[in-house]
Motif scaffolding. Structure first.
Motif, PDB file in Angstrom:
ATOM      1  N   ALA A 374       0.835  -1.208   0.000  1.00 35.35           N
ATOM      2  CA  ALA A 374       0.000   0.000   0.000  1.00 35.35           C
ATOM      3  C   ALA A 374       0.866   1.253   0.000  1.00 35.35           C
ATOM      4  N   LEU A 375       1.910   1.255   0.820  1.00 37.48           N
ATOM      5  CA  LEU A 375       2.802   2.411   0.879  1.00 37.48           C
ATOM      6  C   LEU A 375       3.556   2.609  -0.428  1.00 37.48           C
ATOM      7  N   ALA A 376       3.984   1.501  -1.023  1.00 40.92           N
ATOM      8  CA  ALA A 376       4.760   1.594  -2.254  1.00 40.92           C
ATOM      9  C   ALA A 376       3.943   2.101  -3.430  1.00 40.92           C
ATOM     10  N   ALA A 377       2.617   1.961  -3.358  1.00 37.52           N
ATOM     11  CA  ALA A 377       1.754   2.298  -4.486  1.00 37.52           C
ATOM     12  C   ALA A 377       1.371   3.768  -4.535  1.00 37.52           C
ATOM     13  N   VAL A 378       1.681   4.529  -3.468  1.00 36.28           N
ATOM     14  CA  VAL A 378       1.246   5.928  -3.417  1.00 36.28           C
ATOM     15  C   VAL A 378       2.434   6.824  -3.106  1.00 36.28           C
ATOM     16  N   PRO A 379       2.324   8.132  -3.401  1.00 35.66           N
ATOM     17  CA  PRO A 379       3.384   9.064  -3.010  1.00 35.66           C
ATOM     18  C   PRO A 379       3.569   9.075  -1.496  1.00 35.66           C
ATOM     19  N   ALA A 380       4.770   9.429  -1.050  1.00 34.81           N
ATOM     20  CA  ALA A 380       5.081   9.392   0.379  1.00 34.81           C
ATOM     21  C   ALA A 380       4.130  10.259   1.197  1.00 34.81           C
ATOM     22  N   GLY A 381       3.662  11.361   0.642  1.00 37.21           N
ATOM     23  CA  GLY A 381       2.770  12.245   1.376  1.00 37.21           C
ATOM     24  C   GLY A 381       1.402  11.658   1.634  1.00 37.21           C
ATOM     25  N   ASN A 382       1.041  10.603   0.923  1.00 38.82           N
ATOM     26  CA  ASN A 382      -0.262   9.956   1.100  1.00 38.82           C
ATOM     27  C   ASN A 382      -0.163   8.666   1.913  1.00 38.82           C
TER      28      ASN A 382
END
Length: 504
Positions: A374-382
């Motif tokens: 989940a973290l890898a799929a979105v920009p760090a700010g999200n």
């Protein structure tokens, strides 16, 4: 670790709230007898809690960023304790279901704040250690839930599965106020209450529609009305999220196939792995005549294997892409649940063990990988939003799984028993029908229903596994770092909220 106070406080609350997801499973037959509860009532005892968690998690998390995470965590724990007291004192099924929903509200406040509090209390290597301990506690709560429920139900009685929360809540509150520092999100943030209300209406009405469809038929007015309300609420949620400056869920993230694939994997995981378990418990106790404690031990291979595999996989499979761990794990879950669709009138508890164990192996691979993907799929700010969305969809998957597979269960029994008798047997009332139906008929009918439910759950797991393998791209350098547990500690405190919590 310089100080264990914040970690102890947070882990204690997490253990309690996640334990309550599964602790009620083995107590369902006793609840049905004591409160004269129907199958629908028992489903809502489980779903009322899971739905409140799912529907309110994102909104409560945003409120915590504004009002203070420690403050809202304490308020949630107080509410959880009072609701637990209400559950234990409930004199009928309606009061129990209502108290469970309030419990879920308190649990949402606790779950939404646990990891952000850890992220604010610890830095660097200490934060990674704290997240690892928290993950182990989360896994242990899932494994121990049915066992603790069996011990309490067979000992002082089913009401004590709720009363035991009172001293634990008091200890958690005292530790939190004493050891956990207050923290807030960025200044100027607002809470999207309209989006929260719309999503809660969508989830609640949709689940109610599934339950009504099983009880009254899919063409009934109540079923159609519930689905219409759910669809309207979903439209309202989309419109609200597109207009507000600080949405609960940035809908643009759903355009990313990898993120959408992870969410679908989370829904499929909780539905497939755990949606049939309550009905297995009812079968073990009311049809096979096992005690609550013995029945809980039959279910133990799932939680135990999940816990052990998760620990081993974290070390041995450190460099494997989360996409593969999740996809293969879901395929194993699907195969394990399909392996339980082998029951007949003469089957014993032993027929379930291989399928439960294989499902546990798959769960041990899926649960750790979901957060990293989940973290890898979105920009760090999200990152915080992604983690909250994943936890929300997992709890929603559990609630829908219990509702849908219960409907499939009763449908599988109707040809033999008829609609009313099928609901009675599925709700733990097999004993009441033994005077009018033969033992072989009751056993054969319940076995057929369980086979149908397990088949539906197994297919759900397989489809979710294929979707993850197709939609979630191979991770790059950042996702590998996230999956190892390093990134949540390095990116931001909000990223810690993306570590998934178990919803069994």
């Amino acid at each position: 670790m310089r100080t264990w106070g914040p970690l102890t406080a947070v882990s204690l609350g997490t253990f309690m709230l996640l334990l309550d997801v599964t602790i009620v499973i083995v107590a369902l037959p006793d609840m049905a007898r004591a409160l004269d509860a129907s199958l629908s009532d028992l489903q809502w005892v489980i779903d009322g809690y899971a739905l409140a968690l799912a529907a309110l998690l994102l909104g409560v998390g945003a409120a915590a960023d504004v009002l203070g995470r420690r403050r809202l965590s304490v308020i949630g724990t107080v509410l959880f304790a009072l609701a637990s007291l209400g559950c234990g004192l409930a004199t009928d099924a309606d009061l129990l279901v209502a108290a469970r929903a309030v419990q879920g509200l308190g649990g949402a406040a606790m779950l939404a704040t646990t990891l952000p509090l850890l992220g604010a209390a610890y830095q660097g290597r200490e934060r990674s250690t704290a997240l690892g301990v928290w993950g182990a506690v989360s896994g242990a709560s899932a494994a121990l839930g049915p066992v603790v429920g069996g011990l309490l139900t067979e000992g002082p009685g089913w009401r004590w599965i709720f009363f035991v929360n009172l001293p634990v809540s008091m200890a958690s509150i005292w530790l939190t106020l004493r050891a956990v520092p207050e923290s807030k999100g960025p200044a100027g943030r607002r809470v999207d209450w309209a989006g929260t209300a719309a999503f809660a209406s969508f989830a609640g009405a949709g689940t109610y529609g599934v339950l009504r469809g099983g009880a009254e038929g899919w063409t009934s007015a109540a079923t159609g009305g519930a689905f219409a309300v759910s669809a309207l609420a979903l439209v309202c949620f989309v419109l609200v999220e597109r207009r507000v400056a600080q949405p609960l869920l940035d809908l643009r993230l759903l355009r990313k196939p990898a993120f959408t694939g992870v969410l679908l994997g989370g829904v499929g995981y909780n539905a497939a792995a755990f949606g049939v378990i309550p009905y297995l418990s009812i079968w073990l106790q009311t049809v096979l005549g096992m005690s609550a404690m013995t029945g809980s031990l039959v279910l133990l291979p799932l939680g135990a294997m999940s816990f052990v595999v998760a620990l081993v996989a974290g070390r041995v499979l450190h460099g494997v892409a989360p996409r593969l761990l999740i996809g293969v794990g879901l395929l194993l879950i699907g195969g394990g649940v399909l392996g339980m669709a082998v029951l007949d009138a003469g089957s014993s508890w032993a027929a379930l063990v291989p399928g439960l164990a294989l499902t546990g192996v798959g769960s041990g691979l899926v649960a750790p990988g979901l957060a990293g993907a989940a973290l890898a799929a979105v920009p760090a700010g999200n990152a915080g939003m992604a983690g909250g969305a994943l936890n929300t969809f997992r709890q929603l998957g559990y609630a829908l799984g219990v509702a849908l597979f219960g409907t499939v269960l009763t449908a599988g029994m109707r040809d033999t028993l008829g609609r009313e008798a099928a609901h009675t047997v599925a709700g733990g009332g097999a004993e009441a029908l033994r005077g009018t139906l033969s033992e072989h008929t009751v056993r054969a009918a319940f076995a057929a229903g369980l086979n149908a439910a397990s088949l539906a759950a197994g297919v759900t797991g397989l489809v979710a596994g294929v979707l993850v393998l197709v939609m979630v791209r191979a991770p790059g350098r950042r996702s590998a770092r996230v999956a190892s547990g390093g990134a949540p500690g390095q990116d931001s405190p909000a990223a810690a909220g993306a570590v998934s919590a178990r919803g069994e």
